[in-house]
Design an enzyme around this catalytic site. Structure first.
Site, PDB file in Angstrom:
ATOM      1  N   CYS A   4      33.842  55.256 -21.917  1.00 14.02           N
ATOM      2  CA  CYS A   4      35.304  55.288 -22.010  1.00 14.02           C
ATOM      3  C   CYS A   4      35.765  55.237 -23.468  1.00 14.02           C
ATOM      4  CB  CYS A   4      35.904  54.112 -21.245  1.00 14.02           C
ATOM      5  SG  CYS A   4      37.710  54.037 -21.319  1.00 14.02           S
ATOM      6  N   CYS A  21      36.490  46.940 -17.591  1.00 12.13           N
ATOM      7  CA  CYS A  21      35.158  47.573 -17.709  1.00 12.13           C
ATOM      8  C   CYS A  21      34.393  47.039 -18.915  1.00 12.13           C
ATOM      9  CB  CYS A  21      35.291  49.086 -17.782  1.00 12.13           C
ATOM     10  SG  CYS A  21      36.130  49.816 -16.364  1.00 12.13           S
ATOM     11  N   ASN A  40      40.633  43.673   7.807  1.00 14.56           N
ATOM     12  CA  ASN A  40      39.523  44.452   7.273  1.00 14.56           C
ATOM     13  C   ASN A  40      38.215  44.197   8.013  1.00 14.56           C
ATOM     14  OD1 ASN A  40      38.599  46.301   5.092  1.00 14.56           O
ATOM     15  ND2 ASN A  40      37.360  44.545   4.463  1.00 14.56           N
ATOM     16  N   CYS A 100      33.876  36.481  -4.048  1.00 15.79           N
ATOM     17  CA  CYS A 100      34.155  37.220  -5.279  1.00 15.79           C
ATOM     18  C   CYS A 100      34.033  36.311  -6.491  1.00 15.79           C
ATOM     19  CB  CYS A 100      35.548  37.851  -5.218  1.00 15.79           C
ATOM     20  SG  CYS A 100      36.895  36.676  -5.017  1.00 15.79           S
TER      21      CYS A 100
END
Length: 449
Positions: free
Chosen positions: A85, A94, A312, A400
């Site tokens: 990038c 990122c 979900n 997470c």
């Protein structure tokens, strides 16, 4: 794992030294930060890899650890690769483009194993292969920040590293191809608006049934701006919305149709512009399938799905023939989940409950066969004793945040639970985020849960 510590009363952390440090990196933590343990206190270095010698700018000093940033690599690791990038040195996303995803996952897995061993005494983990997908073109939902206060003209993009500054972007390789195709004309159009200062942020969504752009506005836009936005929407074939107040939306262009996605084949879930959705479609579908496989669900079983969102996991579980009780703390999402169940012809008992409230937890179903939970980064500390008392045959914990996962698992480990399966899920390639799934069983349980 970077722990945050408070200075002792009456003492303040010393000032950050302006002199750079020459450090040798020993390992990576689960966020992909280089760790130098030969220096005391230990130093966590962004942008460094194991075995490397790096000139490090210290950006924060605390009593038990320092944090730094690699400014020059003097001895490079064979794992180091070129960032893809052009915004890598400015954008705050990122962070781990300097290492390939397979290598990064291997280091993260080792770091998670060490974390679990330290905090819960769990060792010799039964690791399963990680869930991996494309490390680019995967992100189907993103939020662009807008800053029109500067003298150099409006900035539209993502936040800078460790700052509220908005970095102008030209491209974003992790967005899905459909969102990338919209990005350039959208950036040009927004910057040209007369009322650009009224725009707080821009949400992008590549749903299964539409491309959606939603602008959060703080006041009415001029008629000429609205016309320009409608023209953009028609040209790019997107549904364009304005969020004029929290959860109040006005459609400017496109069909008045809720966005939808598929967590599993044959199921369509609708979501609102601000509803949570896993941004990586391929990994989400693989994650849902793995959860059902690991739980080895059978028709008629009673399943408790905690932090269920819009369904979900709940709806795939119900489609498999189980009896699901789904619990979520946000009423709007519970309402959406109920609608999703009805629209898919499934019966699920969705309830709204504060899952951090120990008194509210007393109303959980008395008898459940298996449990699935997918909490936010804060984890589910208050739930652990309750889940043990429910005596399910298995618990599937989707996390997470390895730190809160390790903390929570330590409580279950003390009560005799063991990890039967565990793996990492590369939901956010190239970033510091580490997601994992673990199947836990009570001691003595063998074979099917």
């Amino acid at each position: 794992m970077v722990q945050i510590y408070k200075a002792a009363k009456g003492r303040k952390p010393g000032p950050v030294s302006l002199a750079n440090q020459l450090l040798t990196i020993d390992e990576l933590d689960h966020a992909g930060m280089g760790v130098c343990r030969s220096h005391q206190p230990v130093v966590f270095v962004e942008g460094a890899l194991p075995g490397e010698q790096v000139e490090t700018r210290i950006i924060q000093k605390k009593s038990r650890h320092w944090q730094g940033q690699a400014v020059k690599v003097l001895q490079s690791s064979p794992e180091r690769i070129e960032a893809f990038c052009p915004h890598i040195n400015q954008c705050g996303g990122c962070q781990n483009q300097h290492i390939g995803q397979t290598d990064l996952l291997a280091h993260k897995q080792q770091a998670v194993a060490q974390l679990l061993s330290r905090q819960s005494g769990v060792s010799a983990l039964p690791w399963q292969p990680p869930l991996q997908g494309d490390d680019r073109h995967y992100r189907r939902k993103a939020r662009l920040a807008v800053d029109a206060q500067g003298k150099g003209g409006p900035s539209v993009g993502f936040r800078a590293k460790g700052s509220d500054k908005v970095v102008n972007i030209r491209q974003c390789a992790i967005l899905t191809p459909a969102l990338q195709s919209v990005l350039t004309p959208l950036l040009q159009a927004v910057k040209a608006l007369k009322g650009v200062r009224a725009i707080g942020h821009i949400s992008l969504l590549d749903a299964d049934n539409q491309l959606q752009v939603c602008l959060r506005v703080t006041r009415d836009l001029p008629a000429t701006d609205l016309a320009q936005l409608r023209s953009l929407a028609e040209k790019c074939k997107v549904s364009l919305l304005l969020e004029t107040a929290p959860e109040r939306f006005e459609y400017l262009s496109g069909e008045r149709l809720n966005a939808s996605y598929q967590p599993a084949t044959g199921l369509n879930l609708t979501i609102g512009p601000n509803d949570f959705i896993q941004v990586n479609s391929a990994i989400n579908q693989a994650m849902v399938a793995q959860a059902l496989e690991w739980l080895d669900v059978a028709p008629g079983e009673q399943i408790l799905d905690l932090f269920c969102g819009v369904g979900n996991f709940s709806l795939p579980l119900a489609k498999a023939g189980t009896k699901v009780v789904g619990i979520e703390g946000v009423q709007a999402m519970v309402t959406r989940a109920r609608d999703n169940a009805q629209n898919n012809g499934l019966a699920v008992d969705f309830r709204c409950m504060d899952l951090s409230d120990s008194q509210a937890l007393l109303s959980l179903p008395v008898k459940v066969d298996k449990v699935l939970l997918d909490p936010a980064r804060a984890g589910a500390l208050e739930l652990m004793p309750v889940l043990h008392k429910l005596k399910p045959g298995a618990i599937c914990y989707v996390s997470c945040n390895p730190a809160t996962f390790a903390r929570d698992i330590a409580i279950l480990a003390e009560k005799g639970w063991r990890i039967d399966k565990i793996n990492l899920m590369d939901m956010f390639p190239n970033t510091a985020h580490t997601e994992l799934m673990a199947l836990l069983k009570p001691s003595g349980a063998t074979g099917k849960a």
